[in-house]
Every structure is written in structure tokens, then in C-alpha cells.
Design a protein around this motif. Structure first.
Motif, PDB file in Angstrom:
ATOM      1  N   ASN A  51       4.607   5.081  -1.555  1.00 52.67           N
ATOM      2  CA  ASN A  51       3.220   4.179  -1.445  1.00 52.67           C
ATOM      3  C   ASN A  51       2.319   4.761  -2.884  1.00 52.67           C
ATOM      4  O   ASN A  51       2.067   5.818  -2.894  1.00 52.67           O
ATOM      5  N   HIS A  62      -0.226   5.116   6.787  1.00 48.71           N
ATOM      6  CA  HIS A  62       1.114   5.033   6.003  1.00 48.71           C
ATOM      7  C   HIS A  62       2.466   5.162   6.825  1.00 48.71           C
ATOM      8  O   HIS A  62       2.078   5.515   7.834  1.00 48.71           O
ATOM      9  N   ASN A  68       3.769   9.470  -1.343  1.00 44.67           N
ATOM     10  CA  ASN A  68       2.478   9.217  -1.946  1.00 44.67           C
ATOM     11  C   ASN A  68       2.422   9.739  -3.437  1.00 44.67           C
ATOM     12  O   ASN A  68       2.239  10.870  -3.815  1.00 44.67           O
ATOM     13  N   CYS A  92       2.344  -1.140  -0.620  1.00 44.33           N
ATOM     14  CA  CYS A  92       0.817  -0.521  -0.715  1.00 44.33           C
ATOM     15  C   CYS A  92      -0.116  -1.388   0.075  1.00 44.33           C
ATOM     16  O   CYS A  92      -1.133  -1.056  -0.073  1.00 44.33           O
TER      17      CYS A  92
END
Length: 96
Positions: A51, A62, A68, A92
Motif C-alpha cells: 500500500n 488498509h 505501507n 491504493c
């Protein structure tokens, strides 16, 4: 504010595409539906779920198990998989 957020997400998506397009010649690149990704996750398929949104957006929500790495730091991140055979799934943006 919602319009600004949507515009920012579109711009981020375009930037990600511009960064990732040169790498498409290195392996397979295709879009996945949410159902396909869910099936892969449910089956336990080994993949690296990336992500690239900001820390703030990542913390807002998420997919469990995703990593991340904000877009601005992807190229220098040590979190990226070292094995070139690793399946990387990048997400995303979602439409709610």
C-alpha cells in the motif's frame, strides 16, 4: 474536502503508474479484481501486499497484512522484497 481528497488519490495513482510502468517488462503485470485478490488471500497464496499511500491514509484503513511504503520512499525502501520472484500486489484506492 472530499473532492480534494479524490483528486489527490487520482494524482497519486497516476504517479504510481508512471513509476511502475517501466518495471512491467520485468514480469507479468495485470489488474486484479477485489474478488481475485480476496481469493488469493483466502487460499494462503504467498504475495507481498503493498500500500503506497501516506502513513495517515494507511492508518485510516488498509488490508490486513499489507505493508505501507509511502510512494515517495518506494525506490529507497528496505521493506521491498529482495526475491525477484515475489508476487507484489499494489493497491491504493477504493471506491466506496
Amino acid at each position: 474536502m472530499k473532492v480534494f481528497s479524490a483528486i489527490c488519490r487520482v494524482i497519486i495513482g497516476l504517479i504510481i503508474a508512471m513509476i511502475l510502468i517501466p518495471y512491467t517488462c520485468l514480469g507479468e503485470y495485470r489488474d486484479l479484481s477485489a474478488e481475485e485478490l480476496k481469493g488469493m488471500l483466502d487460499s494462503g497464496q504467498k504475495l507481498y501486499l503493498l500500500n503506497p499511500l501516506s502513513d495517515i491514509e494507511f492508518n485510516e484503513g488498509h488490508i490486513s497484512g499489507s505493508v505501507n511504503i509511502p510512494l515517495h520512499s518506494i525506490m529507497r525502501s528496505d521493506k521491498m522484497p529482495k526475491n525477484m520472484d515475489t508476487l507484489i500486489v499494489t493497491y491504493c484506492l477504493s471506491q466506496q
